[in-house]
Design an enzyme around this catalytic site. Structure first.
Site, short mmCIF file in Angstrom:
data_model
loop_
_atom_site.label_atom_id
_atom_site.label_comp_id
_atom_site.label_asym_id
_atom_site.label_seq_id
_atom_site.Cartn_x
_atom_site.Cartn_y
_atom_site.Cartn_z
N ARG A 320 39.29 44.40 42.89
CA ARG A 320 39.64 43.31 41.98
C ARG A 320 40.95 42.64 42.36
O ARG A 320 41.16 41.46 42.07
CB ARG A 320 39.69 43.80 40.53
CG ARG A 320 39.80 42.69 39.51
CD ARG A 320 39.68 43.19 38.09
NE ARG A 320 38.31 43.40 37.68
CZ ARG A 320 37.65 42.63 36.81
NH1 ARG A 320 38.26 41.58 36.27
NH2 ARG A 320 36.41 42.90 36.46
N GLU A 725 43.37 40.93 29.09
CA GLU A 725 44.04 41.04 30.38
C GLU A 725 44.64 39.74 30.93
O GLU A 725 45.74 39.77 31.49
CB GLU A 725 43.06 41.61 31.41
CG GLU A 725 42.66 43.04 31.13
CD GLU A 725 41.60 43.53 32.10
OE1 GLU A 725 41.80 44.59 32.70
OE2 GLU A 725 40.58 42.84 32.27
#
Length: 774
Positions: A320, A725
């Site tokens: 990621r 996030e």
């Protein structure tokens, strides 16, 4: 007839967190507040005092003989598989048998009458080691040939070599980005109560109840249906309780089943910090080419990460990081390579952003490099490199996903105007030009953050909704509440769908007994997944109620309408609870299990192509700082944020998430320094040695707004967007503002290349380095 009032607390309204009052008054129950049955025992971990070594012998006789000790658990007491690895690599033993691989690694567990007795006894072990060489950092691990995985991810598009050949300018560099401890208010804790046969109930503080269930079953050697995991709420999670709780659940369950008595384990803060994983720190090498206008033409970047002794979630975390190494910028030619490294440190794990923030920091460093090289405002360079749309072809990511919902230009333009960025930057340049001890800096940085689990199978959720015959409603779903307001949001969705007041909804603990095979509450997907699962359950019940109304009143379906706390059926208006009672008496099923899976997403890791993200969330922050060039100390004078949460389910909760995420991101990049000594011992293992931001560290002026015009183009729950996030990355504006302030000491001729965290010491060293260069 009584007037029908509007529904109170439905979706899109500012509604207080359902536990807020209880938390302030100390009435909110956490795992440690559960009443302990008679006979409850307490566990504590005995840990390694060397960083890497073969276990030659382990004499636990003094431990067993210590006052209050009932038993000691070792690998020999594991009836199933001695492993709690979340990825199935079988490299994370509950208790090691042959060697230890980091200082503080759990080796055994003491079960005693009291926690204090267990803790004191755990210090009495006599262990003989053959000490082996250790490696603590990713660069050293790479030199020693210690890759964590043999198939690191590579993302590639375009022609990198041709891009460099055509580039007008080229810059290469290296950046170190530090890790971060989760530092939740509530640490790890598990409380296991044995049942008959193979059964055991585990109360714990985890973001992933199903994984904890599976790990306990795995360790005990029993089927999953023998293990129940319950989570009422957590005192913070941030990713640290996604997989790291597995060990504690397993130890508590092992002790409970061996002794047939309840067992609780709660490490103190020092052991919690030394024995559990952190955010991954990275060493990032970048090589980029760009033109006279500052437009990036090519990027070649390598991301080496300190992963720790086992795989944990390091593979997907480092993947990621590459997914977000573009942040909000288009790279015509790009090659991004992941290099996760095994080190003799605690196994790093999930942390808010899951590698994405580390990737985004690298993107902002490259923008900064270009700005200093060309003598331009970094914001000008940012705008020149933003993703475009189908008209200019600048809308394809390094992983070949087309960006279809790009609003970053509008977000940044609006914040630039509302924060008065240009006038303030001009004033700061004038202030710095006068010299003096105090220098100022300002930066406006964007974020584009992909939403979905890249492990596609995790993009599913279940929910259970009961309507009782008095009209009260019971809601259970697979998400976990860690303070973010997830339960409140989903209850609002249910209340709006039934058109009843929020107070009618009872939100119950997350439990594997009610909703099986849940995904972790992570990847900012909690509301997206569980909200739509709950809505699916509600719609099933509503369909049955409509069918009953049609049958019992002889009307058509379109004559039935759910109105605030009532139903309109033809010309009749009837109270919701009255109609529910009728439906019950007529044997209408008033319970349903809902399910949802995210559409459209797919990912082929081998080719590095696909659509791993359902959509993107966007935002921007503008921060102004002042530094003392004699000491390196600094403060944040002002921060303005504009963030995109789509059509917010609860604006006041979302604002709170943005504020908290920014401060946590700011802390990661400024004060939160993890430090290991040469012997491999973590020295920043308590609040006394590890500095999270205090109230006094927040921006003196702090303006946070949501983009109220935004609405998710995709069919998410009520057209909202994830908020957990993405705003964490907004803290990068502080690091960039510090960089500008430091650069002023040599008239902005050189990129300061600040390392993160940019502690006062690092700021001072950067100032002195630039002064020396002149």
């Amino acid at each position: 007839m009584k007037d029908i009032q509007a529904v109170k607390g439905a979706a899109h309204q500012n509604l207080k967190h359902d536990s807020a009052v209880k938390q302030v008054q100390g009435r909110a129950d956490y795992t440690d507040d559960i009443a302990e049955p008679i006979g409850t025992l307490h566990a504590y971990l005995g840990v390694s005092n060397v960083t890497h070594g073969k276990i030659l012998s382990m004499d636990l006789s003094r431990v067993r003989q210590a006052p209050g000790v009932v038993t000691v658990l070792t690998a020999e007491d594991v009836p199933g598989v001695n492993d709690v690895s979340p990825t199935g690599r079988h490299d994370e033993p509950v208790f090691p048998t042959e060697k230890v691989e980091f200082h503080g690694q759990p080796m055994f567990a003491v079960i005693a009458d009291t926690r204090d007795a267990a803790r004191r006894a755990a210090e009495l072990a006599d262990v003989d080691y053959e000490v082996l060489p250790h490696v603590l950092d990713p660069v050293g691990a790479e030199k020693a040939g210690m890759p964590l995985v043999t198939d690191p991810l590579k993302l590639e598009r375009g022609d990198v070599e041709a891009g460099f050949a055509a580039a007008t300018h080229r810059i290469s560099g290296q950046m170190t980005v530090g890790g971060q401890d989760h530092m939740y208010l509530e640490g790890h804790i598990a409380f296991a109560i044995p049942g008959e046969d193979d059964d055991v109930i585990v109360h714990c503080s985890t973001q992933h109840p199903s994984e904890a269930q599976h790990m306990v079953a795995h360790v005990l050697g029993v089927p999953n249906n023998a293990v129940v995991v319950n989570v009422r709420r957590m005192g913070g999670g941030f990713g640290g309780k996604e997989s790291q709780m597995n060990l504690f659940c397993a130890v508590a369950a092992l002790g409970a089943k061996k002794l047939n008595r309840p067992v609780k384990i709660r490490p103190d803060r020092d052991q919690d910090m030394t024995a559990t994983g952190k955010r991954h720190d990275f060493v990032i090498d970048y090589d980029l080419g760009f033109d006279e206008d500052g437009r990036i033409q090519v990027v070649d970047s390598k991301f080496a990460a300190r992963c720790g002794y086992s795989s944990d979630l390091s593979g997907p975390v480092t993947d990621r990081a590459l997914f977000h190494a573009d942040n909000a910028y288009y790279y015509p030619n790009v090659r991004l390579t992941s290099r996760p490294q095994k080190t003799n440190t605690v196994s790093n794990t999930a942390f808010r952003g899951f590698g994405g923030p580390q990737g985004a920091v690298a993107a902002e460093r490259m923008i900064e490099e270009i700005a200093f090289a060309l003598g331009k405002d970094p914001l000008e360079i940012r705008k020149a490199n933003f993703y475009g749309d189908e008209t200019d072809g600048r809308n394809v990511t390094p992983y070949h996903q087309t960006v279809e919902d790009n609003v970053i230009g509008r977000i940044v333009d609006e914040l630039e105007d509302s924060a008065d960025y240009q006038a303030r930057r001009k004033a700061i340049l004038e202030h710095n030009a006068k010299g003096g001890v105090i220098r100022r800096g300002i930066a406006l940085t964007p974020v584009k953050f992909g939403i979905s689990f890249t492990a596609t199978w995790f993009n599913q959720a279940g929910a259970l909704v009961h309507v009782y015959n008095d009209g009260s409603i019971h809601l259970n779903h697979g998400g976990t509440e860690m303070g973010q307001g997830l339960n409140t949001k989903i209850a609002q969705v249910v209340a709006e769908a039934f058109q009843v007041d929020f107070d009618r909804i009872k939100i119950t603990k997350t439990t594997t007994e009610k909703v099986p095979n849940t995904s972790a509450t992570a990847a900012s997907s909690g509301a997206d997944l569980n909200g739509l699962a709950a809505l699916d359950a509600v719609e099933q019940i509503k369909a049955r109620l409509v069918a009953f109304a049609v049958e019992s009143r002889g009307v058509t379906e379109d004559a039935v309408e759910f109105r605030p706390n009532h139903l309109r059926i033809g010309d009749e208006t009837i109270a919701f609870d009255t109609f529910i009672k009728e439906a019950y008496m007529a044997r209408v099923q008033l319970s349903a299990a809902g399910f949802y899976k995210t559409p459209k997403i797919h990912w082929d890791r081998a080719s590095g192509t696909g659509r791993p993200f359902y959509y993107y969330a966007y935002g921007a922050s503008c921060s102004e700082v002042a530094i003392d060039t004699l000491t390196g100390e600094y403060r944040i004078e002002r921060t303005d944020i504009l963030h995109d949460v789509g059509r917010s389910l609860n604006p006041i909760l979302d604002k709170g998430q943005v504020e908290g995420a920014f401060v946590q991101g700011m802390g990661w990049l400024t004060t939160e320094e993890l430090w290991w000594d040469d012997a491999g011992r973590l020295r920043t293992h308590a609040p006394s040695t590890y500095k999270i931001p205090l109230a006094s560290d927040r921006p003196r002026v702090f303006n946070v707004d949501l983009a109220d015009w935004s609405e998710n183009r995709e069919m998410t729950i009520k057209r909202s967007k994830a908020v957990g996030e993405p705003p964490f990355v907004l803290g990068v504006s502080v690091l960039e503002a510090l960089s500008m302030a430091v650069a002023s000491v040599n008239d902005y001729r050189t990129c300061p290349r600040l390392e993160a965290p940019a502690t006062p010491e690092r700021v001072l060293m950067a100032v002195e380095r630039l002064r020396t260069q002149g």
